[in-house]
Design an enzyme around this catalytic site. Structure first.
Site, mmCIF file in Angstrom:
data_model
loop_
_atom_site.group_PDB
_atom_site.id
_atom_site.type_symbol
_atom_site.label_atom_id
_atom_site.label_comp_id
_atom_site.label_asym_id
_atom_site.label_seq_id
_atom_site.Cartn_x
_atom_site.Cartn_y
_atom_site.Cartn_z
ATOM 1 C CG ASP A 1 -2.097 -0.867 1.185
ATOM 2 O OD1 ASP A 1 -2.360 -1.445 0.121
ATOM 3 O OD2 ASP A 1 -2.793 -0.986 2.216
ATOM 4 N NE ARG B 1 -4.749 -1.573 -4.204
ATOM 5 C CZ ARG B 1 -4.391 -1.845 -2.948
ATOM 6 N NH1 ARG B 1 -3.929 -0.899 -2.157
ATOM 7 N NH2 ARG B 1 -4.501 -3.067 -2.482
HETATM 8 P P1 FDA Z 1 -14.549 9.248 -4.519
HETATM 9 O O1 FDA Z 1 -14.010 9.434 -3.147
HETATM 10 O O2 FDA Z 1 -14.894 10.450 -5.314
HETATM 11 O O3 FDA Z 1 -15.784 8.281 -4.402
HETATM 12 C C1 FDA Z 1 -16.652 8.048 -5.497
HETATM 13 C C2 FDA Z 1 -18.017 7.730 -4.934
HETATM 14 O O4 FDA Z 1 -17.949 6.494 -4.197
HETATM 15 C C3 FDA Z 1 -18.510 8.753 -3.917
HETATM 16 O O5 FDA Z 1 -19.180 9.804 -4.529
HETATM 17 C C4 FDA Z 1 -19.411 7.914 -3.055
HETATM 18 O O6 FDA Z 1 -20.658 7.757 -3.689
HETATM 19 C C5 FDA Z 1 -18.721 6.584 -3.028
HETATM 20 N N1 FDA Z 1 -17.842 6.421 -1.865
HETATM 21 C C6 FDA Z 1 -16.504 6.566 -1.821
HETATM 22 N N2 FDA Z 1 -16.040 6.303 -0.599
HETATM 23 C C7 FDA Z 1 -17.111 5.979 0.156
HETATM 24 C C8 FDA Z 1 -17.302 5.584 1.511
HETATM 25 N N3 FDA Z 1 -16.299 5.485 2.354
HETATM 26 N N4 FDA Z 1 -18.544 5.306 1.936
HETATM 27 C C9 FDA Z 1 -19.600 5.392 1.101
HETATM 28 N N5 FDA Z 1 -19.488 5.757 -0.209
HETATM 29 C C10 FDA Z 1 -18.277 6.051 -0.653
HETATM 30 N N6 FDA Z 1 -5.414 5.263 -0.946
HETATM 31 C C11 FDA Z 1 -4.103 5.481 -0.656
HETATM 32 O O7 FDA Z 1 -3.705 6.626 -0.442
HETATM 33 N N7 FDA Z 1 -3.236 4.430 -0.591
HETATM 34 C C12 FDA Z 1 -3.622 3.138 -0.841
HETATM 35 O O8 FDA Z 1 -2.796 2.225 -0.786
HETATM 36 C C13 FDA Z 1 -4.993 2.914 -1.162
HETATM 37 N N8 FDA Z 1 -5.464 1.661 -1.420
HETATM 38 C C14 FDA Z 1 -6.744 1.485 -1.895
HETATM 39 C C15 FDA Z 1 -7.196 0.226 -2.282
HETATM 40 C C16 FDA Z 1 -8.444 0.068 -2.854
HETATM 41 C C17 FDA Z 1 -8.896 -1.299 -3.295
HETATM 42 C C18 FDA Z 1 -9.288 1.199 -3.020
HETATM 43 C C19 FDA Z 1 -10.624 1.070 -3.676
HETATM 44 C C20 FDA Z 1 -8.881 2.432 -2.576
HETATM 45 C C21 FDA Z 1 -7.622 2.593 -2.000
HETATM 46 N N9 FDA Z 1 -7.195 3.829 -1.531
HETATM 47 C C22 FDA Z 1 -5.869 4.009 -1.205
HETATM 48 C C23 FDA Z 1 -8.181 4.918 -1.299
HETATM 49 C C24 FDA Z 1 -8.309 5.836 -2.481
HETATM 50 O O9 FDA Z 1 -7.143 6.608 -2.614
HETATM 51 C C25 FDA Z 1 -9.511 6.773 -2.328
HETATM 52 O O10 FDA Z 1 -9.377 7.518 -1.174
HETATM 53 C C26 FDA Z 1 -10.847 6.081 -2.259
HETATM 54 O O11 FDA Z 1 -10.896 4.989 -3.126
HETATM 55 C C27 FDA Z 1 -11.951 7.057 -2.657
HETATM 56 O O12 FDA Z 1 -11.733 7.533 -3.961
HETATM 57 P P2 FDA Z 1 -12.679 7.136 -5.187
HETATM 58 O O13 FDA Z 1 -11.820 6.974 -6.383
HETATM 59 O O14 FDA Z 1 -13.488 5.957 -4.821
HETATM 60 O O15 FDA Z 1 -13.527 8.424 -5.438
#
Ligand code: FDA
Length: 299
Positions: free
Chosen positions: A125, A176
């Site tokens: 990560d 990732r």
């Molecule tokens: P965004 O935050 O805009 O979310 C899109 C939509 O998804 C939102 O509008 C909402 O509807 C929904 N949503 C998102 N989060 C939600 C929640 N908690 N509860 C309810 N609904 C929610 N980061 C990092 O810095 N280092 C890492 O190693 C990782 N590893 C990682 C692994 C995996 C498998 C994932 C999916 C994510 C990570 N992340 C991470 C976190 C990543 O950087 C990010 O913060 C989150 O995925 C949220 O970003 P989105 O791209 O989902 O967009």
């Protein structure tokens, strides 16, 4: 609601842990390895791959790091025993990176050796910007020590990420790609939603065009829809990419990705150190204010 969410985000650290726990439990499999195994079996049964993650970060002693290393090795063994379709994620600071880089490296190496012995894969990560150089350096050292069962994470909010990706794809690194979750300074990170998205898609194309494996980690419809187009445009096979989502987030969209025929991996965190992870997830939940308020009354 966004204003209320902002207000709750500010006071979140002062909200009792029991309330936070009640609202955050959908993001966590439980506290024991058996909880992680149960959730992974269930997801595997529904056609999804998993990544198991033992919660804990920024340990303060070598003894703590040793305990976490042993815990992660037990997960890898349990994945084998239970025939799960799962790998593991590790955080460098949970293995002692901030105490002593060599300690962090040696703990990580032991985990990767055991994973290699059992035919498994370890995702490193990415944490906050103070750890990026050291994390990538550990990855490069592991590669030069001959390990192949490892991958890294790149955050599209970081200005440096394009240069990092261009260097990593030369080695066909398994990456990732996510937006990034830590609160970084505007001097080193994009802050605007669309800039972060644009960079995400730019980086995804660089990864794919150079033949690296892409873990597309997002719940954002905009990015998922564009990733679908990219996958189609480049004619990618299933062995070249997968979507990744966090446990408890956007389950309907998750199921639709699977039924559209893509590989989907769910990140399953578990363990006693659930608090810091849950706080990050809660802050991202657009309905957080409502859930927290409700929890106060039903508690
Ligand atoms: P965004 O935050 O805009 O979310 C899109 C939509 O998804 C939102 O509008 C909402 O509807 C929904 N949503 C998102 N989060 C939600 C929640 N908690 N509860 C309810 N609904 C929610 N980061 C990092 O810095 N280092 C890492 O190693 C990782 N590893 C990682 C692994 C995996 C498998 C994932 C999916 C994510 C990570 N992340 C991470 C976190 C990543 O950087 C990010 O913060 C989150 O995925 C949220 O970003 P989105 O791209 O989902 O967009």
């Amino acid at each position: 609601m966004p204003i209320l969410n902002q207000l709750i985000t500010t006071i979140l650290p002062f909200i009792p842990k029991t309330i936070v726990g009640q609202v955050a439990k959908k993001y966590i499999a439980g506290v024991h390895l058996s909880d992680g195994v149960r959730v992974a079996k269930n997801l595997n049964g529904n056609g999804m791959k998993t990544t198991m993650d033992l919660l804990g970060e920024d340990v303060k002693s070598a003894g703590e790091a040793e305990l976490i290393k042993n815990g992660i090795i037990s997960i890898i063994q349990s994945i084998k025993e239970n025939k799960l379709d799962s790998n593991v994620s590790v955080k460098p600071t949970q293995l002692g990176l901030k105490i002593d880089k060599e300690l962090g490296y040696l703990n990580l190496k032991k985990i990767i050796e055991e994973a290699g012995r059992l035919g498994n894969f370890v995702r490193i990560d990415m944490e906050d910007a103070s750890t990026t150089d050291d994390t990538l350096a550990m990855y490069r050292r592991l590669c030069s020590d001959g390990f192949k069962n490892i991958g890294v994470v790149i955050q599209s909010y970081m200005h440096r990420s394009e240069a990092d990706v261009r260097a990593l794809v030369k080695n066909r690194t398994n990456i990732r790609l996510c937006k990034g979750i830590y609160n970084e300074l505007p001097s080193i990170a994009y802050k605007k939603k669309q800039e972060i998205r644009d960079n995400f898609l730019k980086l995804l194309k660089i990864i794919i065009e150079n033949g690296s494996y892409a873990g597309i980690a997002t719940h954002d419809d905009y990015l998922i829809d564009h990733a679908y187009e990219i996958v189609q445009k480049y004619g990618l096979g299933k062995q070249q990419y997968e979507f990744q989502m966090l446990l408890g987030v956007r389950e309907k969209r998750r199921n639709s990705i699977v039924s559209d025929g893509h590989n989907l991996r769910v990140y399953i965190p578990f363990g006693e150190q659930w608090y810091a992870y849950s706080m990050r997830r809660l802050k991202e939940n657009p309905h957080m204010a409502w859930y927290i308020t409700k929890a106060f009354f039903v508690h």
